[in-house]
Scaffold this motif. Structure first.
Motif, PDB file in Angstrom:
ATOM      1  N   ASN A 149       8.218  11.391 -36.961  1.00  0.00           N
ATOM      2  CA  ASN A 149       8.070   9.976 -36.955  1.00  0.00           C
ATOM      3  C   ASN A 149       8.777   9.287 -38.208  1.00  0.00           C
ATOM      4  O   ASN A 149       8.540   9.623 -39.381  1.00  0.00           O
ATOM      5  CB  ASN A 149       6.359   9.570 -37.141  1.00  0.00           C
TER       6      ASN A 149
ATOM      7  N   GLU B 271       8.133   6.597 -39.565  1.00  0.00           N
ATOM      8  CA  GLU B 271       7.526   5.838 -40.331  1.00  0.00           C
ATOM      9  C   GLU B 271       8.242   4.038 -41.001  1.00  0.00           C
ATOM     10  O   GLU B 271       7.948   3.612 -41.887  1.00  0.00           O
ATOM     11  CB  GLU B 271       7.087   6.472 -41.780  1.00  0.00           C
ATOM     12  N   GLY B 272       9.012   3.947 -39.766  1.00  0.00           N
ATOM     13  CA  GLY B 272       9.653   2.622 -40.357  1.00  0.00           C
ATOM     14  C   GLY B 272      10.880   2.677 -41.002  1.00  0.00           C
ATOM     15  O   GLY B 272      11.516   1.665 -41.421  1.00  0.00           O
ATOM     16  N   ASN B 273      11.312   3.751 -41.549  1.00  0.00           N
ATOM     17  CA  ASN B 273      12.644   4.028 -42.456  1.00  0.00           C
ATOM     18  C   ASN B 273      13.719   3.782 -41.572  1.00  0.00           C
ATOM     19  O   ASN B 273      13.610   3.927 -40.149  1.00  0.00           O
ATOM     20  CB  ASN B 273      12.424   5.570 -42.885  1.00  0.00           C
TER      21      ASN B 273
ATOM     22  N   TYR C  50      15.135   8.786 -45.148  1.00  0.00           N
ATOM     23  CA  TYR C  50      13.669   9.277 -44.921  1.00  0.00           C
ATOM     24  C   TYR C  50      13.601  10.282 -46.266  1.00  0.00           C
ATOM     25  O   TYR C  50      14.485  10.875 -46.483  1.00  0.00           O
ATOM     26  CB  TYR C  50      13.578   9.904 -43.861  1.00  0.00           C
TER      27      TYR C  50
ATOM     28  N   ASN D 103       1.375  15.666 -51.131  1.00  0.00           N
ATOM     29  CA  ASN D 103       1.922  15.074 -49.948  1.00  0.00           C
ATOM     30  C   ASN D 103       2.446  16.158 -48.856  1.00  0.00           C
ATOM     31  O   ASN D 103       2.793  15.932 -47.690  1.00  0.00           O
ATOM     32  CB  ASN D 103       2.736  13.709 -50.076  1.00  0.00           C
TER      33      ASN D 103
ATOM     34  N   TYR E 205       3.860  16.115 -44.664  1.00  0.00           N
ATOM     35  CA  TYR E 205       5.550  16.520 -44.272  1.00  0.00           C
ATOM     36  C   TYR E 205       5.695  17.698 -43.281  1.00  0.00           C
ATOM     37  O   TYR E 205       6.650  17.941 -42.830  1.00  0.00           O
ATOM     38  CB  TYR E 205       6.347  16.191 -45.635  1.00  0.00           C
TER      39      TYR E 205
ATOM     40  N   ASN F 202       5.168  16.434 -40.194  1.00  0.00           N
ATOM     41  CA  ASN F 202       6.289  15.442 -39.759  1.00  0.00           C
ATOM     42  C   ASN F 202       7.728  15.902 -39.628  1.00  0.00           C
ATOM     43  O   ASN F 202       8.734  15.391 -39.086  1.00  0.00           O
ATOM     44  CB  ASN F 202       6.056  14.312 -40.452  1.00  0.00           C
TER      45      ASN F 202
END
Length: 229
Positions: A196, A198-200, A204, A212, A216, A219
């Motif tokens: 994903n 995520e809109g990047n 990324y 975090n 990751y 993802n």
């Protein structure tokens, strides 16, 4: 698919190794390398200098009679300390866990599409220590959509691209840049799988903080599920 199912899906795409660099370079010319904070050899030179990194890697390849050194998935590195782009106030927030595989070799080495795909986005990420010229491909296999990111490319690699351009597996999509354009690193490819974005767009995160990393890991699965190095 959950994390385990998606990892198995990636692994089953091909029984053979999938290449992301010059197909004329034999897999027997690849050698693993560790550049984590545990590698004491990195204390013997200035890791803030791309030239000294190049000398270290060229010597490592020569000793191992290899052309490409690879590794780094989930490797915790001190290398990023040199750049304010990655620094944060606390150790827990510091981004220093690598989310892709690096393949270190000569500048101008051809970079290949790992699978059939199309250009999702591309960008010059020109922060110090960043990717430099970057390409992201979108892949669709058995109703699964995911992405592959190719960082530290030459400026020519993104000069004439268009979103939606299609590439076949193994087709040349660009070449490796030098330290003047690739974020001030010794020449290498940062290769990363992303579920994903995520809109990047054209970018990324390629490194994560400790706080975090669990997200990751899910993802950004291990690229070696495809490369099989």
């Amino acid at each position: 698919m959950n994390k385990v199912e998606f990892n198995q899906f990636l692994k089953n795409i091909s029984k053979e190794s999938l290449l992301v660099l010059d197909s004329s370079i034999s897999l027997s010319s690849y050698v693993a390398i560790d550049i984590s904070k545990n590698n004491k050899n990195l204390l013997n030179f200035d890791v803030s200098s791309s030239e000294e990194w190049r000398n270290y890697l060229e010597a490592y390849l020569a000793v191992n009679k290899a052309k490409i050194a690879f590794g780094g998935y989930l490797e915790q590195r001190n290398l990023y300390d040199r750049s304010n782009y990655f620094k944060n106030k606390t150790e827990k927030e510091q981004r220093n866990i690598h989310l892709g595989i690096d393949l270190w070799c000569k500048e101008n080495t051809e970079v290949l599409a790992v699978l059939d795909g199309e250009i999702h986005s591309f960008k010059l990420n020109d922060n110090h220590g960043d990717y430099g010229p970057t390409i992201i491909l979108q892949h669709k296999i058995k109703n699964e959509v995911f992405y592959s990111l190719y960082g530290h490319l030459s400026t020519l690699s993104i000069k004439n691209l268009k979103i939606g351009d299609k590439f076949l597996q193994g087709e040349v999509i660009g070449s490796l840049g030098d330290s003047f354009v690739n974020g001030d690193y010794a020449p290498h490819l940062h290769f990363q799988i992303i579920r994903n974005l995520e809109g990047n767009f054209g970018d990324y995160p390629g490194v994560s903080s400790v706080e975090n990393i669990e997200f990751y890991k899910k993802n950004c699965p291990n690229p070696n599920l495809l490369l099989k190095l």
